[in-house]
Design an enzyme around this catalytic site. Structure first.
Site, PDB file in Angstrom:
ATOM      1  N   ARG A 210       0.853  -1.195   0.000  1.00 38.54           N
ATOM      2  CA  ARG A 210       0.000   0.000   0.000  1.00 38.54           C
ATOM      3  C   ARG A 210       0.882   1.236   0.000  1.00 38.54           C
ATOM      4  NH1 ARG A 210      -4.850  -2.240   2.828  1.00 38.54           N
ATOM      5  NH2 ARG A 210      -5.028  -4.201   1.685  1.00 38.54           N
ATOM      6  N   GLU A 212       0.601   4.154   0.860  1.00 42.08           N
ATOM      7  CA  GLU A 212       0.003   5.219   1.665  1.00 42.08           C
ATOM      8  C   GLU A 212       1.092   6.166   2.145  1.00 42.08           C
ATOM      9  OE1 GLU A 212      -1.992   2.811   4.516  1.00 42.08           O
ATOM     10  OE2 GLU A 212      -3.709   2.424   3.210  1.00 42.08           O
ATOM     11  N   ARG A 218       0.740   2.129  13.052  1.00 37.01           N
ATOM     12  CA  ARG A 218      -0.097   0.958  12.793  1.00 37.01           C
ATOM     13  C   ARG A 218      -0.125   0.525  11.341  1.00 37.01           C
ATOM     14  NH1 ARG A 218      -5.376   2.700  16.106  1.00 37.01           N
ATOM     15  NH2 ARG A 218      -4.336   3.021  18.106  1.00 37.01           N
ATOM     16  N   HIS A 219       0.532   1.290  10.463  1.00 42.30           N
ATOM     17  CA  HIS A 219       0.509   0.970   9.037  1.00 42.30           C
ATOM     18  C   HIS A 219       1.922   0.779   8.517  1.00 42.30           C
ATOM     19  CE1 HIS A 219      -3.285   3.118   9.715  1.00 42.30           C
ATOM     20  NE2 HIS A 219      -3.766   2.386   8.723  1.00 42.30           N
ATOM     21  N   GLU A 351      -8.489  -1.806  14.342  1.00 46.91           N
ATOM     22  CA  GLU A 351      -9.057  -2.724  13.369  1.00 46.91           C
ATOM     23  C   GLU A 351      -8.031  -3.800  13.043  1.00 46.91           C
ATOM     24  OE1 GLU A 351      -9.895  -0.995   9.486  1.00 46.91           O
ATOM     25  OE2 GLU A 351      -9.495  -2.984   8.679  1.00 46.91           O
ATOM     26  N   SER A 354     -10.784  -6.923   8.077  1.00 48.26           N
ATOM     27  CA  SER A 354     -11.952  -6.429   7.380  1.00 48.26           C
ATOM     28  C   SER A 354     -12.482  -7.572   6.528  1.00 48.26           C
ATOM     29  CB  SER A 354     -11.534  -5.246   6.506  1.00 48.26           C
ATOM     30  OG  SER A 354     -12.571  -4.334   6.408  1.00 48.26           O
ATOM     31  N   ARG A 402      -0.099  -6.910  12.389  1.00 44.52           N
ATOM     32  CA  ARG A 402      -0.982  -6.144  13.267  1.00 44.52           C
ATOM     33  C   ARG A 402      -1.597  -7.041  14.340  1.00 44.52           C
ATOM     34  NH1 ARG A 402      -5.410  -1.755  11.212  1.00 44.52           N
ATOM     35  NH2 ARG A 402      -3.620  -0.941  10.050  1.00 44.52           N
TER      36      ARG A 402
END
Lengths: 428, 428
Positions: A210, A212, A218-219, A351, A354, A402
């Site tokens: 990703r 991002e 957390r990422h 989270e 998902s 995670r």
């Protein structure tokens, strides 16, 4: 003579001859004898040597963290704290370490994370750091065992792809010969295609990418995704599979890694299943009772998730999210199409997973593409798989690092990743 | 009422009520009754319906490969070939297929590979195609089980990297924010660093990327690599681990996938271990006895490997390759530094695995970098891990798709890859 692992020295008779290989962690040279602390992946042991000239000559030359071979015998009458040591008869240097070390292995003061990651190979020599990855491996093994018992087959789908899974812009471009390609954000499209192919139940464990821009605790930009997809199933089936898989993972880690939990100074218990479920709309009610204003259709803020999470002691599902915050492939709830047959697995405010039942009707899929303003043409291979017999299906994606982070109560996902990739880091 | 998988219908009593979901493979509508062939991932079953008006109306509308639900009862007195069928009471369409199909599922004439890969989701509906991937999954499961029993932990190392593993040019460039990065060719450098970190035994199963320009039946640009590395071990230890892991994989596939082997029309036997070993120099002798000219230091041609392979019935190791054809991290043979402590696992003329004891002395490593004209600076994180206590170590890398290909006697590695990536293909 075969090598003996340090944690199995106890199983030998007093006086038994052994050969131990490991890192020379510390040496104390006294007048007549020397004490060497030797470490391997299973623990540390003290080796005691009489200071004859030849031995002393070697011991004086051994830099800390050098690889050594110790020949000796097991001494179970040791007055050391461990109650066992090696009476050394000879020592040799297998591979010498330079001095000074870039990072100490035995050090009460922990270096900052960036320094540790720069010399990750030294950082990982600390037992309470390597423990994280032995536990992570055990979690994954337990999850796999459960999925295998449920007749999932393991698949490998391509990471070099032509189309974005989520249609977003968070993509790393790859130059693929003459073509432009991307690193896959998730195996979502491929695992759905495999449902049309008739595999019934598949799982994949692999890297997801990703691009991002934000740099958070957390990422990561590359992480290990555990993905499942199952046919003739809905979100409830997928949730049951998830909670059982996680329980199996934790059971296995608790069973196999007692010493690692001890070295981390934590103990975790196997969660009871089923995990509690709360709907998105019930969450709004909760927030409003606490006087928090919230608009239907929005996502929850971290603060709001903390408020919701405070009602639960560990894992819980938030279900039936509104269509506005879920990807195009999410199945609308038939009784109320503003909502979806979707879920997030939460641990307190975080989270973890998902998942959802997916759209299987090709007409509904095209409609969802249009609603999300995505170009169907970029997804042709995916859409085709829906037109010629796609079974109803559901699934989820779970970030391994995670999961480990929240179970071990760590505050940064870089702690559960051997060589993290973030906004600025691609080395080591 | 819960869904019944087709292969478990036999376990029901005659007359038992069942619900079956699957693909409607074929319909034959007679005067008074209709025969529908229903398929799921476990097999096919004939469902028989009386042609009342409502039922006939539905059956006439069902395109081939539509997803249907059949309610009925088990009929064990069937005169069909299978001796069992479903007496249908109702049928409904769950998800309709368009007509015509892009590729038939039941077809004696096999389409060419390119056409099949373009509609892979249809191609995989054939039992003799999906069987390949169930077997591949079972092979991997058996290999994992063995490695787990030998105390290997599973790790995940980054696929986005700053440096080339082999220093070669076969790299796919990735734009990583402001930085130039690459897709990793192999986890080699990282798994070696993990030996310095003290993990003792690690394995990884993940994608590896090679930007090789040539398009062959045995190479893909993205493949699944099973990699191990073990400390305080040499090439002989690594070879033993490899042959036992492969045997465990085959044992598991033979045990779990009898029907899949049957649908492929092949039977394989579990190979005996240890596999035969032949040195590089013995291979040269063999070739010269056959009148084939060969220069020491060269690699064998496919024809030469065929000649060598004809002496063995299955797997065999070629050991002690010359330094000139092995990567920089390969340990020279102490008695003859022209040679190395290396091996290839071969199956007839095909290389399945490459492995070796590795260099662990940092001075020797730098020397090997220089000999291979590689820039040490690009490998700094790797070299550092050798300077502060690197244990002797050995390992190998095994291509999962290639292993499956040779075991099943398939002639193209695309057959054992769900969505292959080659010189021209990135879709689907």
């Amino acid at each position: 003579m075969p090598r003996t692992y340090i944690d199995t020295l106890r199983d030998h008779e007093d006086g038994a001859k052994v050969v131990v290989y490991g890192w020379m962690q510390e040496a104390r040279i006294m007048k007549n004898i020397s004490f060497l602390m030797i470490r391997d992946n299973t623990g540390t042991i003290q080796a005691t040597f009489k200071n004859d000239e030849a031995t002393l000559d070697i011991i004086k030359r051994i830099n800390r963290e050098s690889i050594v071979r110790v020949d000796g015998s097991v001494n179970k009458k040791s007055i050391s704290k461990a109650g066992i040591e090696i009476s050394g008869t000879s020592i040799s240097i297998v591979n010498e370490a330079e001095a000074p070390l870039p990072l100490p292995v035995v050090d009460p003061v922990q270096a900052d994370l960036e320094t540790r990651l720069n010399s990750r190979f030294m950082d990982l020599r600390k037992r309470n750091i390597s423990a994280i990855f032995r536990i992570e491996s055990a979690l994954l093994w337990g999850i796999r065992q459960y999925l295998h018992s449920q007749k999932f087959i393991e698949v490998h789908t391509p990471k070099i792809v032509a189309a974005a899974t989520e249609g977003g812009s968070d993509l790393f471009p790859v130059r693929y010969f003459e073509k432009d390609a991307y690193l896959n954000q998730s195996p979502q499209l491929y695992k759905e295609v495999l449902m049309s192919a008739g595999f019934d139940r598949v799982f994949e464990v692999g890297p997801a990418f990703r691009a991002e821009e934000h740099n958070t605790t957390r990422h990561l930009n590359e992480f290990t995704s555990i993905d499942i997809e199952m046919s003739f199933a809905d979100h409830n089936d997928a949730m049951a599979m998830l909670e059982n898989a996680i329980r199996s993972g934790i059971e296995n880690a608790v069973r196999e890694n007692a010493e690692d939990f001890e070295s981390l100074g934590i103990s975790i218990s196997v969660p009871e299943t089923p995990f509690p479920r709360i709907t998105y709309e019930q969450c709004i009610d909760l927030l409003q009772k606490d006087g928090i204003d919230f608009t239907f259709g929005d996502d929850f803020s971290p603060d709001q998730l903390r408020t919701i999470g405070s009602r639960f002691s560990g894992f819980y599902f938030i279900t039936e999210w509104p269509s506005s915050v879920r990807p195009f492939y999410t199945m609308p709830k038939s009784e109320d199409p503003r909502l979806t047959n979707s879920f997030d697995l939460q641990y307190r405010e975080i989270e973890v997973t998902s998942g959802a039942q997916r759209v299987h009707d090709p007409k509904m899929l095209i409609q969802r593409f249009n609603e999300k303003k995505l170009d169907v043409k970029s997804f042709q291979f995916y859409v085709d798989a829906f037109k010629y017999g796609m079974p109803p299906h559901a699934g989820w994606g779970l970030g391994l690092e995670r999961l480990t982070m929240i179970l071990l109560g760590l505050n940064n996902i870089r702690e559960t990743t051997l060589f993290p990739r973030d906004r600025t880091r691609i080395v080591p």
